[in-house]
Design a protein around this motif. Sequence first.
Motif, PDB file in Angstrom:
ATOM      1  N   THR A   1       0.830  -1.202   0.000  1.00 12.38           N
ATOM      2  CA  THR A   1       0.000   0.000   0.000  1.00 12.38           C
ATOM      3  C   THR A   1       0.866   1.253   0.000  1.00 12.38           C
ATOM      4  O   THR A   1       0.574   2.220  -0.704  1.00 12.38           O
ATOM      5  CB  THR A   1      -0.951   0.003   1.207  1.00 12.38           C
ATOM      6  N   VAL A   2       1.942   1.235   0.791  1.00 12.81           N
ATOM      7  CA  VAL A   2       2.862   2.376   0.815  1.00 12.81           C
ATOM      8  C   VAL A   2       3.403   2.635  -0.587  1.00 12.81           C
ATOM      9  O   VAL A   2       3.401   3.772  -1.061  1.00 12.81           O
ATOM     10  CB  VAL A   2       4.025   2.134   1.809  1.00 12.81           C
ATOM     11  N   TYR A   3       3.830   1.578  -1.253  1.00 10.52           N
ATOM     12  CA  TYR A   3       4.402   1.753  -2.588  1.00 10.52           C
ATOM     13  C   TYR A   3       3.351   2.258  -3.575  1.00 10.52           C
ATOM     14  O   TYR A   3       3.630   3.146  -4.389  1.00 10.52           O
ATOM     15  CB  TYR A   3       5.019   0.443  -3.081  1.00 10.52           C
ATOM     16  N   ALA A   4       2.137   1.711  -3.506  1.00 13.99           N
ATOM     17  CA  ALA A   4       1.077   2.146  -4.425  1.00 13.99           C
ATOM     18  C   ALA A   4       0.735   3.617  -4.214  1.00 13.99           C
ATOM     19  O   ALA A   4       0.579   4.378  -5.181  1.00 13.99           O
ATOM     20  CB  ALA A   4      -0.160   1.279  -4.237  1.00 13.99           C
ATOM     21  N   VAL A   5       0.640   4.037  -2.954  1.00  9.25           N
ATOM     22  CA  VAL A   5       0.337   5.445  -2.656  1.00  9.25           C
ATOM     23  C   VAL A   5       1.492   6.329  -3.109  1.00  9.25           C
ATOM     24  O   VAL A   5       1.289   7.374  -3.746  1.00  9.25           O
ATOM     25  CB  VAL A   5       0.032   5.630  -1.150  1.00  9.25           C
ATOM     26  N   PHE A   6       2.709   5.920  -2.816  1.00 12.39           N
ATOM     27  CA  PHE A   6       3.915   6.659  -3.208  1.00 12.39           C
ATOM     28  C   PHE A   6       3.958   6.876  -4.726  1.00 12.39           C
ATOM     29  O   PHE A   6       4.116   7.996  -5.207  1.00 12.39           O
ATOM     30  CB  PHE A   6       5.142   5.876  -2.724  1.00 12.39           C
ATOM     31  N   VAL A   7       3.786   5.804  -5.466  1.00 16.08           N
ATOM     32  CA  VAL A   7       3.847   5.893  -6.934  1.00 16.08           C
ATOM     33  C   VAL A   7       2.656   6.666  -7.488  1.00 16.08           C
ATOM     34  O   VAL A   7       2.818   7.490  -8.400  1.00 16.08           O
ATOM     35  CB  VAL A   7       3.939   4.480  -7.561  1.00 16.08           C
ATOM     36  N   GLY A   8       1.474   6.431  -6.943  1.00 15.82           N
ATOM     37  CA  GLY A   8       0.285   7.132  -7.437  1.00 15.82           C
ATOM     38  C   GLY A   8       0.377   8.632  -7.234  1.00 15.82           C
ATOM     39  O   GLY A   8       0.129   9.420  -8.160  1.00 15.82           O
ATOM     40  N   LEU A   9       0.759   9.040  -6.028  1.00 18.27           N
ATOM     41  CA  LEU A   9       0.900  10.479  -5.762  1.00 18.27           C
ATOM     42  C   LEU A   9       2.063  11.075  -6.548  1.00 18.27           C
ATOM     43  O   LEU A   9       1.965  12.194  -7.063  1.00 18.27           O
ATOM     44  CB  LEU A   9       1.088  10.726  -4.266  1.00 18.27           C
ATOM     45  N   GLY A  10       3.155  10.329  -6.644  1.00 11.88           N
ATOM     46  CA  GLY A  10       4.304  10.822  -7.407  1.00 11.88           C
ATOM     47  C   GLY A  10       3.990  10.992  -8.886  1.00 11.88           C
ATOM     48  O   GLY A  10       4.363  11.989  -9.506  1.00 11.88           O
ATOM     49  N   THR A  11       3.278  10.029  -9.440  1.00 11.19           N
ATOM     50  CA  THR A  11       2.891  10.114 -10.853  1.00 11.19           C
ATOM     51  C   THR A  11       1.959  11.296 -11.082  1.00 11.19           C
ATOM     52  O   THR A  11       2.143  12.074 -12.031  1.00 11.19           O
ATOM     53  CB  THR A  11       2.199   8.810 -11.300  1.00 11.19           C
ATOM     54  N   THR A  12       0.979  11.435 -10.209  1.00 15.25           N
ATOM     55  CA  THR A  12       0.048  12.560 -10.323  1.00 15.25           C
ATOM     56  C   THR A  12       0.784  13.887 -10.237  1.00 15.25           C
ATOM     57  O   THR A  12       0.594  14.781 -11.067  1.00 15.25           O
ATOM     58  CB  THR A  12      -1.012  12.480  -9.213  1.00 15.25           C
ATOM     59  N   GLY A  13       1.644  14.012  -9.238  1.00 10.29           N
ATOM     60  CA  GLY A  13       2.406  15.247  -9.065  1.00 10.29           C
ATOM     61  C   GLY A  13       3.304  15.551 -10.239  1.00 10.29           C
ATOM     62  O   GLY A  13       3.413  16.704 -10.677  1.00 10.29           O
ATOM     63  N   THR A  14       3.944  14.522 -10.778  1.00  5.73           N
ATOM     64  CA  THR A  14       4.848  14.724 -11.914  1.00  5.73           C
ATOM     65  C   THR A  14       4.090  15.197 -13.145  1.00  5.73           C
ATOM     66  O   THR A  14       4.516  16.139 -13.825  1.00  5.73           O
ATOM     67  CB  THR A  14       5.608  13.419 -12.225  1.00  5.73           C
ATOM     68  N   VAL A  15       2.959  14.564 -13.425  1.00  2.00           N
ATOM     69  CA  VAL A  15       2.163  14.974 -14.596  1.00  2.00           C
ATOM     70  C   VAL A  15       1.673  16.409 -14.430  1.00  2.00           C
ATOM     71  O   VAL A  15       1.782  17.231 -15.356  1.00  2.00           O
ATOM     72  CB  VAL A  15       0.985  14.002 -14.815  1.00  2.00           C
TER      73      VAL A  15
END
Length: 113
Positions: free
Chosen positions: A56-70
């Motif tokens: 869950t930590v990894y999914a949240v990390f990647v999801g928020l990071g991807t959103t922020g990057t875009v």
Amino acid sequence: MDKNWIKVIVAAIFEVGWVVGLKHAFDFWTWTGTAIAIFISFYLMITAGRKLPVGTVYAVFVGLGTTGTVLFEIFFFGEAFKVSKILLILLLLVGVVGLKLVTKDKSKEGRKA
């Protein structure tokens, strides 16, 4: 909010920094900033993963990071704004929030026992 989830959110913010840095770094200082952002990002994610479910930590990390990057690329570097892209980001965020809501924190479970 649990301090470990705050670590995940801050780690995702630094993830945006290093992902953007990998694309746009051009000299010693920008590459140094990128390296520091990588270190901080992964350090925070790893320490949060010691108390929270790692998947869950990894999914949240990647999801928020991807959103922020875009979003960062759209607002600061002239990336094309497409409604479909924004809708897919919203879908990603709904999934991330859903994962967080259905996941029990190990630290809270330990306190109940």
